[in-house]
Design a protein around this motif. Structure first.
Motif, PDB file in Angstrom:
ATOM      1  N   ARG A 202      53.671  90.049 -13.843  1.00 55.30           N
ATOM      2  CA  ARG A 202      52.371  89.417 -13.084  1.00 55.30           C
ATOM      3  C   ARG A 202      52.353  90.228 -11.688  1.00 55.30           C
TER       4      ARG A 202
ATOM      5  N   ASP B 209      44.756  89.256  -9.209  1.00 54.11           N
ATOM      6  CA  ASP B 209      45.792  88.222  -9.746  1.00 54.11           C
ATOM      7  C   ASP B 209      45.571  88.827 -11.287  1.00 54.11           C
TER       8      ASP B 209
ATOM      9  N   HIS C 288      48.106  89.205 -15.162  1.00 51.71           N
ATOM     10  CA  HIS C 288      49.510  89.390 -15.837  1.00 51.71           C
ATOM     11  C   HIS C 288      48.885  90.852 -16.875  1.00 51.71           C
TER      12      HIS C 288
ATOM     13  N   GLY D 192      43.394  88.475 -16.181  1.00 53.88           N
ATOM     14  CA  GLY D 192      43.295  87.897 -14.662  1.00 53.88           C
ATOM     15  C   GLY D 192      42.157  87.901 -14.174  1.00 53.88           C
TER      16      GLY D 192
ATOM     17  N   GLU E  74      57.481  87.295 -12.337  1.00 51.61           N
ATOM     18  CA  GLU E  74      57.069  86.872 -13.732  1.00 51.61           C
ATOM     19  C   GLU E  74      57.553  87.875 -14.949  1.00 51.61           C
TER      20      GLU E  74
END
Length: 201
Positions: free
Chosen positions: A15, A30, A32, A40, A181
């Motif tokens: 992420r 933002d 992934h 995102g 992540e």
């Protein structure tokens, strides 16, 4: 530091959250990113209109979903902007070059971290310091006089936690980008019935 960059490239997913400037406008992203896909959003003032833009890539295809104001400002066409309002739009590779960084982790590594590796391995040595990134102990690595700083987890797996730069790094604009992540499962699918941008105008 090299081990952390290699771990990023070889991860199943990461992420990425970042704040940067695009043509003088503040942008927050933002997303992934997986091996050959990403999903995102991006927030900012595009064409002088605040918008939230959804981004998705899958197997080399790039999709975007945004409101009328974004499309009208980006395309310079209010009629097309109204037609694309809230719909998923497919961009051919030739029209999505500025987003090629998000086609997958290996692509990201090639476009961003390959030039970063060169910057951090030139003569002059490196400086390190201890610092926290979101409450996680990290080691900040930079080259004297350099414009980029890499933050790597101080313990455990060699994870890249943050990259800050006061100048563009490859295809990544100057700004601050956090990475977390690692290896989280992703289930990214192509949006249904996207509009081909090459046929929309």
């Amino acid at each position: 530091m090299t081990a952390a960059l290699d771990a990023f490239k070889n991860s199943k997913s990461v992420r990425m959250k970042g704040d940067f400037k695009d043509e003088g406008q503040a942008v927050r992203i933002d997303v992934h990113v997986g091996t050959t896909q990403a999903d995102g959003s991006m927030q900012g003032s595009f064409g002088n209109a605040p918008s939230t833009v959804k981004l998705r890539t899958l197997d080399g295809r790039f999709y975007m979903n945004a409101d009328q104001a974004f499309w009208a400002g980006t395309l310079g066409d209010k009629t097309t902007g109204a037609a694309l309002d809230g719909k998923w739009v497919l961009f051919p590779p030739s029209q999505a070059k500025e987003f090629k960084t998000f086609l997958g982790l290996r692509q990201f590594d090639q476009e961003v971290f390959t030039p970063l590796r060169k910057d951090l391995t030139v003569s002059g040595g490196l400086t390190t310091r201890r610092e926290d990134v979101g409450g996680v102990p990290a080691i900040a690595v930079t080259r004297p006089g350099g414009k980029s700083t890499v933050f790597v987890a101080a313990s455990g797996a060699p994870r890249l936690l943050r990259l800050t730069s006061t100048q563009p790094v490859g295809e990544m604009p100057e700004g601050t980008f956090d990475f977390s992540e690692y290896d989280a499962p992703l289930n990214i699918q192509a949006p249904p019935n996207p509009i081909d941008i090459s046929k929309a105008r």
